[in-house]
Design a protein around this motif. Structure first.
Motif, PDB file in Angstrom:
ATOM      1  N   LYS A  54      27.388  31.191  30.898  1.00  0.00           N
ATOM      2  CA  LYS A  54      28.675  30.586  31.422  1.00  0.00           C
ATOM      3  C   LYS A  54      29.871  31.674  31.161  1.00  0.00           C
ATOM      4  CE  LYS A  54      26.382  27.071  33.050  1.00  0.00           C
ATOM      5  NZ  LYS A  54      26.369  26.660  34.480  1.00  0.00           N
ATOM      6  N   PHE A  55      30.970  31.361  31.620  1.00  0.00           N
ATOM      7  CA  PHE A  55      31.969  32.203  31.784  1.00  0.00           C
ATOM      8  C   PHE A  55      33.325  31.388  31.080  1.00  0.00           C
ATOM      9  CE2 PHE A  55      29.314  34.273  34.539  1.00  0.00           C
ATOM     10  CZ  PHE A  55      29.269  35.607  34.398  1.00  0.00           C
ATOM     11  N   ALA A  56      34.108  31.919  30.386  1.00  0.00           N
ATOM     12  CA  ALA A  56      35.267  31.398  29.565  1.00  0.00           C
ATOM     13  C   ALA A  56      36.278  31.251  30.750  1.00  0.00           C
ATOM     14  CB  ALA A  56      35.696  31.988  28.298  1.00  0.00           C
ATOM     15  N   THR A  57      36.457  32.542  31.506  1.00  0.00           N
ATOM     16  CA  THR A  57      37.483  32.788  32.628  1.00  0.00           C
ATOM     17  C   THR A  57      36.973  33.292  33.579  1.00  0.00           C
ATOM     18  OG1 THR A  57      38.877  33.323  30.496  1.00  0.00           O
ATOM     19  CG2 THR A  57      39.625  34.086  32.770  1.00  0.00           C
ATOM     20  N   ILE A  58      37.285  32.606  34.826  1.00  0.00           N
ATOM     21  CA  ILE A  58      36.930  33.120  36.114  1.00  0.00           C
ATOM     22  C   ILE A  58      38.387  33.304  37.043  1.00  0.00           C
ATOM     23  CG2 ILE A  58      35.698  32.334  38.270  1.00  0.00           C
ATOM     24  CD1 ILE A  58      33.835  30.473  36.646  1.00  0.00           C
ATOM     25  N   VAL A  59      38.258  34.528  37.410  1.00  0.00           N
ATOM     26  CA  VAL A  59      39.293  34.797  38.291  1.00  0.00           C
ATOM     27  C   VAL A  59      38.939  35.178  39.614  1.00  0.00           C
ATOM     28  CG1 VAL A  59      40.599  36.007  36.314  1.00  0.00           C
ATOM     29  CG2 VAL A  59      39.165  37.527  37.608  1.00  0.00           C
ATOM     30  N   ALA A  60      39.956  34.997  40.692  1.00  0.00           N
ATOM     31  CA  ALA A  60      39.663  35.169  42.001  1.00  0.00           C
ATOM     32  C   ALA A  60      41.041  35.639  42.647  1.00  0.00           C
ATOM     33  CB  ALA A  60      39.033  33.819  42.715  1.00  0.00           C
ATOM     34  N   ARG A  61      41.050  36.701  43.568  1.00  0.00           N
ATOM     35  CA  ARG A  61      42.198  36.993  44.270  1.00  0.00           C
ATOM     36  C   ARG A  61      42.163  37.129  45.630  1.00  0.00           C
ATOM     37  NH1 ARG A  61      43.796  42.539  45.496  1.00  0.00           N
ATOM     38  NH2 ARG A  61      46.073  42.960  45.470  1.00  0.00           N
ATOM     39  N   ALA A  62      42.911  36.211  46.450  1.00  0.00           N
ATOM     40  CA  ALA A  62      42.710  36.189  47.819  1.00  0.00           C
ATOM     41  C   ALA A  62      41.268  36.121  48.330  1.00  0.00           C
ATOM     42  CB  ALA A  62      43.524  37.509  48.333  1.00  0.00           C
ATOM     43  N   LEU A  63      40.714  35.075  47.643  1.00  0.00           N
ATOM     44  CA  LEU A  63      39.252  34.998  48.246  1.00  0.00           C
ATOM     45  C   LEU A  63      38.888  33.942  49.055  1.00  0.00           C
ATOM     46  CD1 LEU A  63      36.139  35.913  47.735  1.00  0.00           C
ATOM     47  CD2 LEU A  63      36.073  34.505  45.897  1.00  0.00           C
ATOM     48  N   ALA A  64      39.391  32.773  48.683  1.00  0.00           N
ATOM     49  CA  ALA A  64      38.992  31.318  49.675  1.00  0.00           C
ATOM     50  C   ALA A  64      39.938  30.291  49.273  1.00  0.00           C
ATOM     51  CB  ALA A  64      37.580  31.152  49.449  1.00  0.00           C
TER      52      ALA A  64
ATOM     53  N   SER B  19      30.279  25.508  38.405  1.00  0.00           N
ATOM     54  CA  SER B  19      29.027  25.709  37.809  1.00  0.00           C
ATOM     55  C   SER B  19      28.679  26.855  36.976  1.00  0.00           C
ATOM     56  CB  SER B  19      27.939  25.626  38.934  1.00  0.00           C
ATOM     57  OG  SER B  19      28.136  26.729  39.680  1.00  0.00           O
ATOM     58  N   HIS B  20      29.719  27.943  36.986  1.00  0.00           N
ATOM     59  CA  HIS B  20      29.758  29.145  36.141  1.00  0.00           C
ATOM     60  C   HIS B  20      30.506  29.113  35.148  1.00  0.00           C
ATOM     61  CE1 HIS B  20      27.009  30.592  39.057  1.00  0.00           C
ATOM     62  NE2 HIS B  20      27.774  30.788  40.201  1.00  0.00           N
ATOM     63  N   ALA B  21      31.240  27.969  34.855  1.00  0.00           N
ATOM     64  CA  ALA B  21      32.232  27.913  33.876  1.00  0.00           C
ATOM     65  C   ALA B  21      31.751  27.133  32.720  1.00  0.00           C
ATOM     66  CB  ALA B  21      33.317  27.040  34.141  1.00  0.00           C
ATOM     67  N   ALA B  22      32.068  27.933  31.377  1.00  0.00           N
ATOM     68  CA  ALA B  22      31.909  27.402  30.258  1.00  0.00           C
ATOM     69  C   ALA B  22      32.573  26.089  29.931  1.00  0.00           C
ATOM     70  CB  ALA B  22      32.196  28.519  29.014  1.00  0.00           C
TER      71      ALA B  22
END
Length: 245
Positions: A149-159, A170-173
């Motif tokens: 799992k991931f502590a930080t999830i980033v997204a730029r201009a995605l959705a 579901s992928h977040a710690a």
């Protein structure tokens, strides 16, 4: 105007000067990046501009314009990227993941995208830049099954924000957060952010990273990126509660 050589190509020194000026204007963590990190950021822009001629990786064609629109815009979220591992959803040509990985060499990054042309470029850039803290994965988010799992999830201009929350949670710690870099917010996003607290700086309370999360609402951070007109907002969504499912 940035200096260009006899072929009209922007010189590395001109890109570096543009980057230095932008980082100084932004202040914060970016202003403290050392010379080696800044040189590598310029190398990334040059690689992107070179590959972009043949593979159309980004609509931004001019390397000088890539500095604010890609480097500075990505690095605007740097003060919030303090805990790894980090997942970059829909990284495209490596944004914001590659600039953030260059600036945070002590954190592990996974850059996810389903576009083979773009992930091949990112893999080559990671190799040429010597980034040992980056994994590139060609996979759709819907079918991605990481071992951690991931502590930080980033997204730029995605959705849209509702889609990002649904895809990322579901992928977040247990103490994980989504960092969504947005422009002007849609009506759906504004509805999700009803009551969003507006903060100018990251929140690092005792119940933050590494501790048990309260049922915190999203935090809205207004960003100013030198060389970019229009609204830039970072939406910080904590997943450490049952608020989002």
């Amino acid at each position: 105007m940035p200096r260009r050589d006899e072929n009209g190509v922007v010189e590395p020194a001109a890109l570096r000067a543009r980057l230095d000026a932008g980082l100084a204007a932004m202040g914060g963590d970016g202003a403290g990046l050392d010379d080696a990190v800044r040189a590598r950021l310029v190398d990334y822009v040059r690689l992107l501009a070179h590959w972009n001629r043949a593979f159309n990786l980004t609509a931004v064609r001019d390397p000088a314009a890539m500095v604010p629109r890609h480097l500075l815009d990505s690095l605007a979220v740097l003060p919030w990227v303090i805990q790894g591992p980090v997942l970059d959803l829909g990284t495209g040509a490596g944004l914001p993941g590659v600039p953030l990985a260059i600036a945070r060499p002590g954190l592990a990054f996974t850059l996810l995208d389903s576009n083979g042309k773009k992930t091949r470029f990112v893999q080559q850039a990671v190799l040429e830049l010597g980034l040992t803290n980056v994994e590139v994965v060609q996979e759709r988010l819907e079918t991605y099954r990481p071992a951690r799992k991931f502590a930080t999830i980033v997204a730029r201009a995605l959705a849209s924000l509702p889609q990002l929350i649904a895809g990322a949670q579901s992928h977040a710690a247990s103490d994980g957060r989504l960092l969504a870099l947005k422009g002007r917010l849609s009506e759906d996003e504004l509805a999700v952010l009803n009551g969003c607290n507006d903060h100018a700086a990251p929140q690092r309370s005792a119940a933050g990273f590494g501790g048990k999360q309260r049922a915190d609402p999203p935090l809205c951070h207004s960003l100013t990126v030198p060389g970019i007109d229009g609204e830039r907002t970072l939406i910080e969504v904590p997943f450490g509660s049952s608020t989002y499912g």
